[in-house]
Design an enzyme around this catalytic site. Sequence first.
Site, PDB file in Angstrom:
ATOM      1  N   ASN A  11      -3.331  -5.051  -1.959  1.00  0.00           N
ATOM      2  CA  ASN A  11      -3.790  -3.980  -2.849  1.00  0.00           C
ATOM      3  C   ASN A  11      -2.745  -3.855  -3.950  1.00  0.00           C
ATOM      4  O   ASN A  11      -1.677  -3.295  -3.727  1.00  0.00           O
ATOM      5  CB  ASN A  11      -3.920  -2.667  -2.056  1.00  0.00           C
ATOM      6  CG  ASN A  11      -4.218  -1.477  -2.956  1.00  0.00           C
ATOM      7  OD1 ASN A  11      -4.560  -1.649  -4.126  1.00  0.00           O
ATOM      8  ND2 ASN A  11      -4.080  -0.278  -2.401  1.00  0.00           N
ATOM      9  N   TRP A  12      -3.090  -4.411  -5.101  1.00  0.00           N
ATOM     10  CA  TRP A  12      -2.111  -4.425  -6.196  1.00  0.00           C
ATOM     11  C   TRP A  12      -1.902  -3.037  -6.801  1.00  0.00           C
ATOM     12  O   TRP A  12      -0.952  -2.827  -7.556  1.00  0.00           O
ATOM     13  CB  TRP A  12      -2.574  -5.380  -7.311  1.00  0.00           C
ATOM     14  CG  TRP A  12      -2.490  -6.840  -6.958  1.00  0.00           C
ATOM     15  CD1 TRP A  12      -2.066  -7.397  -5.763  1.00  0.00           C
ATOM     16  CD2 TRP A  12      -2.839  -7.942  -7.809  1.00  0.00           C
ATOM     17  NE1 TRP A  12      -2.138  -8.766  -5.842  1.00  0.00           N
ATOM     18  CE2 TRP A  12      -2.605  -9.129  -7.079  1.00  0.00           C
ATOM     19  CE3 TRP A  12      -3.327  -8.040  -9.113  1.00  0.00           C
ATOM     20  CZ2 TRP A  12      -2.841 -10.402  -7.627  1.00  0.00           C
ATOM     21  CZ3 TRP A  12      -3.563  -9.299  -9.648  1.00  0.00           C
ATOM     22  CH2 TRP A  12      -3.320 -10.469  -8.913  1.00  0.00           C
ATOM     23  N   LYS A  13      -2.810  -2.117  -6.533  1.00  0.00           N
ATOM     24  CA  LYS A  13      -2.772  -0.800  -7.194  1.00  0.00           C
ATOM     25  C   LYS A  13      -2.724  -0.994  -8.715  1.00  0.00           C
ATOM     26  O   LYS A  13      -3.251  -1.997  -9.200  1.00  0.00           O
ATOM     27  CB  LYS A  13      -1.610   0.040  -6.657  1.00  0.00           C
ATOM     28  CG  LYS A  13      -1.631   0.098  -5.120  1.00  0.00           C
ATOM     29  CD  LYS A  13      -0.738   1.152  -4.535  1.00  0.00           C
ATOM     30  CE  LYS A  13      -0.839   1.090  -3.007  1.00  0.00           C
ATOM     31  NZ  LYS A  13      -0.109   2.195  -2.358  1.00  0.00           N
ATOM     32  N   HIS A  96      -9.217   5.299  -0.707  1.00  0.00           N
ATOM     33  CA  HIS A  96      -7.758   5.198  -0.575  1.00  0.00           C
ATOM     34  C   HIS A  96      -7.154   6.599  -0.725  1.00  0.00           C
ATOM     35  O   HIS A  96      -7.645   7.415  -1.513  1.00  0.00           O
ATOM     36  CB  HIS A  96      -7.199   4.261  -1.644  1.00  0.00           C
ATOM     37  CG  HIS A  96      -5.768   3.905  -1.392  1.00  0.00           C
ATOM     38  ND1 HIS A  96      -4.740   4.767  -1.707  1.00  0.00           N
ATOM     39  CD2 HIS A  96      -5.201   2.827  -0.821  1.00  0.00           C
ATOM     40  CE1 HIS A  96      -3.590   4.201  -1.347  1.00  0.00           C
ATOM     41  NE2 HIS A  96      -3.838   3.028  -0.809  1.00  0.00           N
ATOM     42  N   GLU A  98      -4.725   7.642  -2.286  1.00  0.00           N
ATOM     43  CA  GLU A  98      -4.351   7.985  -3.661  1.00  0.00           C
ATOM     44  C   GLU A  98      -5.563   8.480  -4.452  1.00  0.00           C
ATOM     45  O   GLU A  98      -5.437   9.334  -5.329  1.00  0.00           O
ATOM     46  CB  GLU A  98      -3.677   6.776  -4.339  1.00  0.00           C
ATOM     47  CG  GLU A  98      -2.276   6.555  -3.761  1.00  0.00           C
ATOM     48  CD  GLU A  98      -1.788   5.116  -3.785  1.00  0.00           C
ATOM     49  OE1 GLU A  98      -2.385   4.275  -4.470  1.00  0.00           O
ATOM     50  OE2 GLU A  98      -0.799   4.830  -3.071  1.00  0.00           O
ATOM     51  N   GLU A 167      -4.424   4.076   7.222  1.00  0.00           N
ATOM     52  CA  GLU A 167      -3.231   4.166   6.385  1.00  0.00           C
ATOM     53  C   GLU A 167      -2.641   5.562   6.476  1.00  0.00           C
ATOM     54  O   GLU A 167      -3.047   6.470   5.727  1.00  0.00           O
ATOM     55  CB  GLU A 167      -3.582   3.852   4.917  1.00  0.00           C
ATOM     56  CG  GLU A 167      -4.120   2.446   4.710  1.00  0.00           C
ATOM     57  CD  GLU A 167      -3.839   1.949   3.296  1.00  0.00           C
ATOM     58  OE1 GLU A 167      -3.219   0.890   3.175  1.00  0.00           O
ATOM     59  OE2 GLU A 167      -4.198   2.639   2.331  1.00  0.00           O
ATOM     60  N   GLY A 173       3.982   3.294   0.767  1.00  0.00           N
ATOM     61  CA  GLY A 173       4.970   3.174  -0.298  1.00  0.00           C
ATOM     62  C   GLY A 173       6.291   3.846  -0.004  1.00  0.00           C
ATOM     63  O   GLY A 173       7.134   3.986  -0.885  1.00  0.00           O
ATOM     64  N   SER A 211       3.438   0.468   4.137  1.00  0.00           N
ATOM     65  CA  SER A 211       4.734  -0.215   4.226  1.00  0.00           C
ATOM     66  C   SER A 211       4.725  -1.404   5.184  1.00  0.00           C
ATOM     67  O   SER A 211       5.723  -1.683   5.839  1.00  0.00           O
ATOM     68  CB  SER A 211       5.849   0.769   4.583  1.00  0.00           C
ATOM     69  OG  SER A 211       5.954   1.774   3.583  1.00  0.00           O
ATOM     70  N   GLY A 232       0.235  -3.076   0.105  1.00  0.00           N
ATOM     71  CA  GLY A 232       0.490  -2.700  -1.281  1.00  0.00           C
ATOM     72  C   GLY A 232       1.679  -3.458  -1.829  1.00  0.00           C
ATOM     73  O   GLY A 232       1.583  -4.618  -2.230  1.00  0.00           O
ATOM     74  N   GLY A 233       2.832  -2.807  -1.837  1.00  0.00           N
ATOM     75  CA  GLY A 233       4.046  -3.356  -2.447  1.00  0.00           C
ATOM     76  C   GLY A 233       4.343  -4.808  -2.116  1.00  0.00           C
ATOM     77  O   GLY A 233       4.634  -5.613  -3.010  1.00  0.00           O
TER      78      GLY A 233
HETATM   79  P1  PGA Z   1       2.193  -0.028   0.711  1.00  0.00           P
HETATM   80  O1  PGA Z   1       0.704   0.431   0.286  1.00  0.00           O
HETATM   81  O2  PGA Z   1       2.033  -1.321   1.478  1.00  0.00           O
HETATM   82  O3  PGA Z   1       2.909  -0.226  -0.590  1.00  0.00           O
HETATM   83  O4  PGA Z   1       2.753   1.062   1.559  1.00  0.00           O
HETATM   84  C1  PGA Z   1      -0.380   0.243   1.151  1.00  0.00           C
HETATM   85  C2  PGA Z   1      -1.624   0.849   0.539  1.00  0.00           C
HETATM   86  O5  PGA Z   1      -1.521   1.947  -0.042  1.00  0.00           O
HETATM   87  O6  PGA Z   1      -2.720   0.254   0.611  1.00  0.00           O
END
Ligand code: PGA
Length: 250
Positions: A11-13, A96, A98, A167, A173, A211, A232-233
């Site tokens: 997930n590049w966001k 998600h 967010e 999640e 993050g 994470s 994500g990251g």
């Molecule tokens: P993260 O994000 O791996 O950077 O914690 C995961 C996500 O929000 O899908």
Amino acid sequence: MTMNSKLMVGNWKMNGSLAANASLLSDTLSGLGGVSCRAAVCVPAPYLAQAHSLLTGSSMALGAQDVSAHESGAYTGEVSANMLRDFAVRYVIVGHSERRQYHGETDAVVATKAQRALAAGITPIVCVGESLAEREAGQTEVVVKRQLAAVIHANGHCISEIVVAYEPIWAIGTGLTATPEQAQAVHAVLRAQLQAATAHADRVSILYGGSMNAANAASLLAQPDVDGGLIGGASLKAPDFVSMLKAASR
Ligand code: PGA
């Protein structure tokens, strides 16, 4: 435990550029030798065409990060499921945290988005997860079950076609990862809820996200109900993402 191979989704966001995406995808694709898990990357909407062309012919599927709850029409700024379909999008993240937190998405909106995706032949990756305050108040199970129940009720027999991502918000993050035992406990709750809704709950991949990285992926993926990851990251660094895809292929 599902019968499928593991599913690993980046997930590049809201990250990337034409130049950065080209090098990230080329470095990732060149590391796929020996990778046998299912893999996808969810890119920002403006880069769907670029990613579609760079991924064509590879074993990496294309995903999007959101989809409109509406079919078409006067919804400025929205992207419909059929538009995603035009770019051979296989997966779309819905709900998600967010989007729930910063864009006011309710359980009902998330359920409708999942419906739109399924109707267009796209697999929704339905995200659920509790905040730190909810976990500390002992509400984790209640919260994730409420979030998943909305999607189950709206989607009926199609529910075996979704992917679920657990999640925990406090792990996204932050560098704080759920322990494998904490993840497994919630995944087992979600699996039981799916089993009560469909005879094909074993087809549903339940991903862990928050994470996940090259160092902790293997121990999370070793849990019986952890069928993959939403990353994500670490998906923005090709060597890390490739090493996680390899961990998921063992
Ligand atoms: P993260 O994000 O791996 O950077 O914690 C995961 C996500 O929000 O899908």
